[in-house]
Enzyme design. Structure first.
Site, PDB file in Angstrom:
ATOM      1  CG  HIS A 104      -1.605  -1.384   1.371  1.00 62.63           C
ATOM      2  ND1 HIS A 104      -2.535  -1.912   0.508  1.00 62.63           N
ATOM      3  CD2 HIS A 104      -1.346  -2.364   2.300  1.00 62.63           C
ATOM      4  CE1 HIS A 104      -2.868  -3.138   0.922  1.00 62.63           C
ATOM      5  NE2 HIS A 104      -2.154  -3.444   1.995  1.00 62.63           N
ATOM      6  CD  GLU A 142      -1.714  -3.611   5.394  1.00 60.47           C
ATOM      7  OE1 GLU A 142      -2.918  -3.465   5.156  1.00 60.47           O
ATOM      8  OE2 GLU A 142      -0.977  -4.374   4.735  1.00 60.47           O
ATOM      9  CG  HIS A 197       0.772  -6.744   2.691  1.00 63.42           C
ATOM     10  ND1 HIS A 197      -0.167  -5.920   2.131  1.00 63.42           N
ATOM     11  CD2 HIS A 197       1.703  -6.984   1.730  1.00 63.42           C
ATOM     12  CE1 HIS A 197       0.169  -5.665   0.872  1.00 63.42           C
ATOM     13  NE2 HIS A 197       1.292  -6.298   0.600  1.00 63.42           N
ATOM     14  CD  GLU A 276      -1.731 -10.017   4.944  1.00 63.96           C
ATOM     15  OE1 GLU A 276      -1.617  -9.079   5.762  1.00 63.96           O
ATOM     16  OE2 GLU A 276      -2.287  -9.903   3.840  1.00 63.96           O
TER      17      GLU A 276
HETATM   18 ZN    ZN Z   1      -1.894  -5.150   3.074  1.00 64.21          ZN
END
Ligand code: ZN
Length: 312
Positions: A104, A142, A197, A276
């Site tokens: 992102h 995030e 992430h 993640e």
């Molecule tokens: Zn993400």
């Protein structure tokens, strides 16, 4: 949340059975494991982001004095053996290049037209250029977490002689699109690509998971596919042993999740994995993610896993 964090960190200093209540999964959900990081033992047992951090530098047989955990005359505590920090492999300077892909970007949310445009995602499929990512319940985004981790991991890798390339130059821009990120990772000479992430799942679940491609990446060789799984496994093991996060309690199996819908993996021509690093909607994971000490701990675990892969 902070109080919970303090309590949890404090509990990690003694046998988990003395403080933990979880009876699910691996029996230590949401707790810090009393391990020592590579070069900064104080970070393992100190409480991040507060001047009231206990001075204890490692788990021991004694419980730290605490108003929330007063000692009793019969404390249910036995000696905790702190495993030695495994030596990190030495990489000859200049022999390895790692691409870190922090997910992102800070400008994505204000540029929906740009990030929603469809781009190639592998196997002839298309998906959005990029997404905004999630946040903690307190609003820590995030993209900022991913960016902070990338900088920490870059510093650590560079100190071990690894050349590092980031897929974006800051945390204020837009994108790049997922196919552009993949192209950066596919440059010749890249040894490993690591996407960073954090998840935004229901708050009851916690822990990390390593996404593995359930099919051979589009255009990649079988060798690269095997190397990608090896890279993910090396980081998985390091995360499980020293990040403070446990393997996911809510998705996949034992911290692995096989899927075929991630462009970053589908388009990878070099060894790649997609991490993640905790669930930002879970209070325990968010406490770790929101503290500088917690992020450093996660970064060290990811770095150790990358180095283990490079040195195998
Ligand atoms: Zn993400």
């Amino acid at each position: 949340m902070r109080r919970d964090f303090l309590l949890t960190a404090s509990c990690a200093l003694v046998l988990l059975a003395a403080c933990g209540t979880s009876t699910t999964g691996r029996g230590e959900a949401g707790t810090f494991r009393p391990t020592t990081p590579a070069t900064s033992p104080a970070t393992a047992a100190t409480t991040p982001g507060t001047s009231a951090a206990p001075s204890t530098t490692r788990a021991s047989s004694t419980h730290p004095a605490s108003s929330s955990h007063p000692r009793t005359s019969t404390p249910p505590v036995t000696t905790v053996t702190v495993p030695p920090t495994p030596a990190l492999p030495t990489i000859a300077p200049g022999t390895a290049t790692v691409v870190l892909n922090p997910g992102h970007n800070g400008g994505n949310g204000s540029h929906p037209d740009e990030i929603n445009r469809q781009v190639p995602a592998g196997y002839g499929e298309r998906k959005a250029c990029d997404t905004t990512g999630t946040t903690t319940n307190a609003g820590y985004p995030e993209h900022a977490f991913n960016w902070d981790l990338a900088l920490r991991i870059r510093t650590l890798l560079q100190s071990h002689g690894v050349r590092v390339i980031l897929t974006r130059p800051n945390d204020t821009g837009v994108g790049p699109c997922v196919d552009e990120r993949a192209a950066i990772g596919n440059a010749s000479g890249v040894s490993a690509v690591v996407s960073l992430h954090a998840d935004g799942a229901p708050s009851s679940g916690h822990g990390f998971h390593v996404n593995q491609d359930s099919r051979r990446p589009d255009g990649a060789t079988a060798t690269v596919a095997r190397q990608s799984n090896a890279l993910g496994a090396a980081i998985h093991d390091s995360l499980a042993s020293s990040s403070g996060l446990v393997p996911s309690t809510y998705i996949g199996h034992d911290g692995y999740y096989y899927r075929d819908d991630l462009a970053g993996l589908n388009l990878a021509r070099r060894p790649a994995t997609f991490l993640e690093l905790g669930n930002m909607r879970n209070a325990g994971d968010a406490a770790l993610q929101s503290s500088a000490t917690g992020r450093e701990r996660i970064a060290r675990a990811v770095t150790a896993g990358i180095l283990a892969y490079l040195g195998r």
